[in-house]
Structure formats: structure tokens, C-alpha cells
Design a protein around this motif. Structure first.
Motif, PDB file in Angstrom:
ATOM      1  N   ILE A  10       0.843  -1.203   0.000  1.00 58.58           N
ATOM      2  CA  ILE A  10       0.000   0.000   0.000  1.00 58.58           C
ATOM      3  C   ILE A  10       0.875   1.249   0.000  1.00 58.58           C
ATOM      4  CG2 ILE A  10      -1.625   1.359   1.378  1.00 58.58           C
ATOM      5  CD1 ILE A  10      -2.932  -1.343   2.176  1.00 58.58           C
ATOM      6  N   SER A  11       1.908   1.246   0.812  1.00 59.31           N
ATOM      7  CA  SER A  11       2.830   2.383   0.864  1.00 59.31           C
ATOM      8  C   SER A  11       3.496   2.610  -0.489  1.00 59.31           C
ATOM      9  CB  SER A  11       3.887   2.150   1.941  1.00 59.31           C
ATOM     10  OG  SER A  11       4.834   3.189   1.929  1.00 59.31           O
ATOM     11  N   ALA A  12       3.924   1.547  -1.137  1.00 54.45           N
ATOM     12  CA  ALA A  12       4.563   1.665  -2.455  1.00 54.45           C
ATOM     13  C   ALA A  12       3.586   2.208  -3.484  1.00 54.45           C
ATOM     14  CB  ALA A  12       5.112   0.308  -2.900  1.00 54.45           C
ATOM     15  N   MET A  13       2.320   1.745  -3.445  1.00 54.32           N
ATOM     16  CA  MET A  13       1.320   2.242  -4.392  1.00 54.32           C
ATOM     17  C   MET A  13       1.031   3.714  -4.148  1.00 54.32           C
ATOM     18  SD  MET A  13      -1.257  -1.053  -4.880  1.00 54.32           S
ATOM     19  CE  MET A  13      -2.341  -0.441  -3.653  1.00 54.32           C
ATOM     20  N   ALA A  14       0.979   4.141  -2.882  1.00 51.17           N
ATOM     21  CA  ALA A  14       0.730   5.549  -2.559  1.00 51.17           C
ATOM     22  C   ALA A  14       1.870   6.413  -3.074  1.00 51.17           C
ATOM     23  CB  ALA A  14       0.554   5.727  -1.052  1.00 51.17           C
ATOM     24  N   GLN A  15       3.113   5.956  -2.909  1.00 51.10           N
ATOM     25  CA  GLN A  15       4.266   6.722  -3.410  1.00 51.10           C
ATOM     26  C   GLN A  15       4.219   6.823  -4.925  1.00 51.10           C
ATOM     27  OE1 GLN A  15       6.769   8.520  -1.949  1.00 51.10           O
ATOM     28  NE2 GLN A  15       5.448   8.266  -0.187  1.00 51.10           N
ATOM     29  N   GLU A  16       3.802   5.750  -5.603  1.00 52.27           N
ATOM     30  CA  GLU A  16       3.716   5.749  -7.066  1.00 52.27           C
ATOM     31  C   GLU A  16       2.665   6.751  -7.536  1.00 52.27           C
ATOM     32  OE1 GLU A  16       4.646   4.753 -10.948  1.00 52.27           O
ATOM     33  OE2 GLU A  16       5.718   4.225  -9.126  1.00 52.27           O
ATOM     34  N   ALA A  17       1.596   6.967  -6.733  1.00 53.28           N
ATOM     35  CA  ALA A  17       0.533   7.895  -7.114  1.00 53.28           C
ATOM     36  C   ALA A  17       0.996   9.350  -7.043  1.00 53.28           C
ATOM     37  CB  ALA A  17      -0.677   7.689  -6.207  1.00 53.28           C
ATOM     38  N   ILE A  18       2.077   9.623  -6.333  1.00 59.92           N
ATOM     39  CA  ILE A  18       2.611  10.977  -6.247  1.00 59.92           C
ATOM     40  C   ILE A  18       3.570  11.172  -7.416  1.00 59.92           C
ATOM     41  CG2 ILE A  18       3.990  12.568  -4.866  1.00 59.92           C
ATOM     42  CD1 ILE A  18       3.075  10.993  -2.381  1.00 59.92           C
ATOM     43  N   LEU A  19       3.289  12.138  -8.268  1.00 57.69           N
ATOM     44  CA  LEU A  19       4.096  12.395  -9.467  1.00 57.69           C
ATOM     45  C   LEU A  19       4.318  11.108 -10.262  1.00 57.69           C
ATOM     46  CD1 LEU A  19       6.738  14.899  -8.028  1.00 57.69           C
ATOM     47  CD2 LEU A  19       4.695  15.443  -9.345  1.00 57.69           C
ATOM     48  N   PRO A  20       3.246  10.459 -10.710  1.00 62.73           N
ATOM     49  CA  PRO A  20       3.375   9.159 -11.360  1.00 62.73           C
ATOM     50  C   PRO A  20       4.126   9.183 -12.686  1.00 62.73           C
ATOM     51  CG  PRO A  20       1.136   9.976 -11.576  1.00 62.73           C
ATOM     52  CD  PRO A  20       1.862  10.904 -10.632  1.00 62.73           C
ATOM     53  N   SER A  21       4.252  10.329 -13.317  1.00 62.89           N
ATOM     54  CA  SER A  21       4.972  10.374 -14.593  1.00 62.89           C
ATOM     55  C   SER A  21       6.467  10.614 -14.405  1.00 62.89           C
ATOM     56  CB  SER A  21       4.374  11.456 -15.507  1.00 62.89           C
ATOM     57  OG  SER A  21       4.526  12.723 -14.919  1.00 62.89           O
ATOM     58  N   TRP A  22       6.914  10.659 -13.155  1.00 57.97           N
ATOM     59  CA  TRP A  22       8.328  10.877 -12.850  1.00 57.97           C
ATOM     60  C   TRP A  22       9.008   9.574 -12.475  1.00 57.97           C
ATOM     61  CZ3 TRP A  22      10.848  15.792 -11.435  1.00 57.97           C
ATOM     62  CH2 TRP A  22      10.089  16.905 -11.781  1.00 57.97           C
ATOM     63  N   ASN A  23      10.284   9.468 -12.825  1.00 59.18           N
ATOM     64  CA  ASN A  23      11.124   8.399 -12.302  1.00 59.18           C
ATOM     65  C   ASN A  23      11.590   8.800 -10.918  1.00 59.18           C
ATOM     66  OD1 ASN A  23      11.184   6.672 -14.598  1.00 59.18           O
ATOM     67  ND2 ASN A  23      12.554   8.123 -15.589  1.00 59.18           N
ATOM     68  N   GLU A  24      11.941   7.820 -10.110  1.00 56.44           N
ATOM     69  CA  GLU A  24      12.528   8.111  -8.804  1.00 56.44           C
ATOM     70  C   GLU A  24      13.873   8.789  -9.040  1.00 56.44           C
ATOM     71  OE1 GLU A  24      13.080   8.805  -5.050  1.00 56.44           O
ATOM     72  OE2 GLU A  24      11.222   7.982  -5.828  1.00 56.44           O
ATOM     73  N   GLY A  25      14.125   9.864  -8.317  1.00 53.90           N
ATOM     74  CA  GLY A  25      15.387  10.576  -8.478  1.00 53.90           C
ATOM     75  C   GLY A  25      15.444  11.780  -7.556  1.00 53.90           C
ATOM     76  N   PRO A  26      16.548  12.510  -7.593  1.00 56.65           N
ATOM     77  CA  PRO A  26      16.738  13.609  -6.637  1.00 56.65           C
ATOM     78  C   PRO A  26      15.737  14.748  -6.795  1.00 56.65           C
ATOM     79  CG  PRO A  26      18.509  13.573  -8.264  1.00 56.65           C
ATOM     80  CD  PRO A  26      17.706  12.326  -8.460  1.00 56.65           C
ATOM     81  N   SER A  27      15.342  15.082  -8.002  1.00 53.92           N
ATOM     82  CA  SER A  27      14.389  16.187  -8.190  1.00 53.92           C
ATOM     83  C   SER A  27      13.013  15.812  -7.662  1.00 53.92           C
ATOM     84  CB  SER A  27      14.299  16.578  -9.660  1.00 53.92           C
ATOM     85  OG  SER A  27      15.547  16.999 -10.137  1.00 53.92           O
ATOM     86  N   ARG A  28      12.554  14.598  -7.988  1.00 46.96           N
ATOM     87  CA  ARG A  28      11.254  14.136  -7.507  1.00 46.96           C
ATOM     88  C   ARG A  28      11.254  14.102  -5.976  1.00 46.96           C
ATOM     89  NH1 ARG A  28       8.641   9.575  -5.835  1.00 46.96           N
ATOM     90  NH2 ARG A  28       6.511   9.272  -6.583  1.00 46.96           N
TER      91      ARG A  28
END
Length: 166
Positions: A10-28
Motif C-alpha cells: 500500500i505504501s509503495a502504491m501511494a508513493q507511485e501515485a505521487i508524481l506518477p509520470s516521474w522516475n525516482e530521483g533527486p528532483s522528484r
């Protein structure tokens, strides 16, 4: 154990819902951290809703710049109206860098982010020596002042909503 796995999912899905068009990285991470910091009631950097201001540079951030700047006709008309009151524009480019500097220099918690157009395959790439746009001064100031510089190619999964995620 099963409940723990469910909570992690659930936590992973919630994080994915935040800025979903972004890759994980320093700016995001910087953007998400900033928003969480200023929206947490009772937090040290909380900003009430009525005092929140977001400033976006439309050039390539909200609107594409190619094959033609969408806002170019409107902007040219406005510059013609304003130019007689600003003779310094003959030797100094107005607006973009100054807008970020204005945002960053105010009081309270601030976030200054610059989108670096690095993805020629999905959009248009331009930098210091580009014929379609330059980021020379803004990139230098951003790095010197520790602003977030978003690398479009590496940090965005998709640029347009109709793009397939990378």
C-alpha cells in the motif's frame, strides 16, 4: 507477516501515485519533500493554504516549445505593450531567470526548480549552445544557488499524458 507485506505494498502504491509520470530521483524527492514539509500542519515550515503560491515557467514546463512556442503570439503582443517602459530589455533578456530568483529570494520556505530539457527523443533537448532555447545563465545560477535542476530525460517517465511510460 502477511499484514506487513500488505502495508508495504500500500505504501509503495501511494508513493507511485505521487508524481506518477516521474522516475525516482533527486528532483522528484526534493519536490515531494518540499510539499510534505510545507503542508504538514504543526510542522516547522507549515504554510497555510491561503499563503501558498506556486509559480511555473510555462516555457517548456507546462507547454511544449516546439515546433512552435504555443504562447509566442500572446507574449509578443505583451512585450510590444511593455517595451517602451523597459529600455533595458534591449541589452538584457527579461523574465525567466528573474522569475526564479524572485521566488527563491523571498522569506520563508522556498522551492526553486529548473527543468533541463535533455530529452530530444520525446521532446526537445536544448542547453547552452542550442538554436531553439538557452539555459546557460539559469543553469549556472541554479547550480550555484543549489536549486533543483530536473533532468527531463532521466527523471520523467513520461512527458505527455499520451506517452507510454519509460
Amino acid at each position: 507477516m502477511g499484514m506487513l507485506l500488505i502495508l508495504i505494498a500500500i505504501s509503495a502504491m501511494a508513493q507511485e501515485a505521487i508524481l506518477p509520470s516521474w522516475n525516482e530521483g533527486p528532483s522528484r524527492r526534493a519536490i515531494v519533500s518540499f510539499v510534505q514539509d510545507v503542508t504538514k500542519e504543526g510542522g516547522e515550515h507549515f504554510v497555510p493554504v491561503s499563503e501558498r503560491i506556486a509559480v511555473f515557467d510555462n516555457d517548456g514546463t507546462l507547454w511544449s516549445e516546439q515546433p512552435l512556442y504555443f504562447e509566442v503570439m500572446y507574449s509578443l503582443d505583451q512585450v510590444k505593450v511593455m517595451a517602451p517602459r523597459h529600455p533595458e530589455w534591449k541589452t538584457r533578456q527579461p523574465f525567466n531567470l528573474e522569475m526564479l530568483q524572485w521566488v527563491a529570494d523571498g522569506s520563508g520556505r522556498r522551492f526553486a526548480g529548473l527543468v533541463h530539457h535533455t530529452d530530444a527523443a520525446r521532446e526537445w533537448a536544448y542547453d547552452r549552445d542550442s538554436k531553439i532555447g538557452r539555459l546557460d545563465k539559469a543553469l549556472d545560477v541554479a547550480r550555484r544557488r543549489d536549486w533543483v535542476v530536473v533532468d527531463m530525460k532521466d527523471e520523467w517517465k513520461r512527458i505527455y499524458s499520451f506517452d507510454a511510460p519509460r
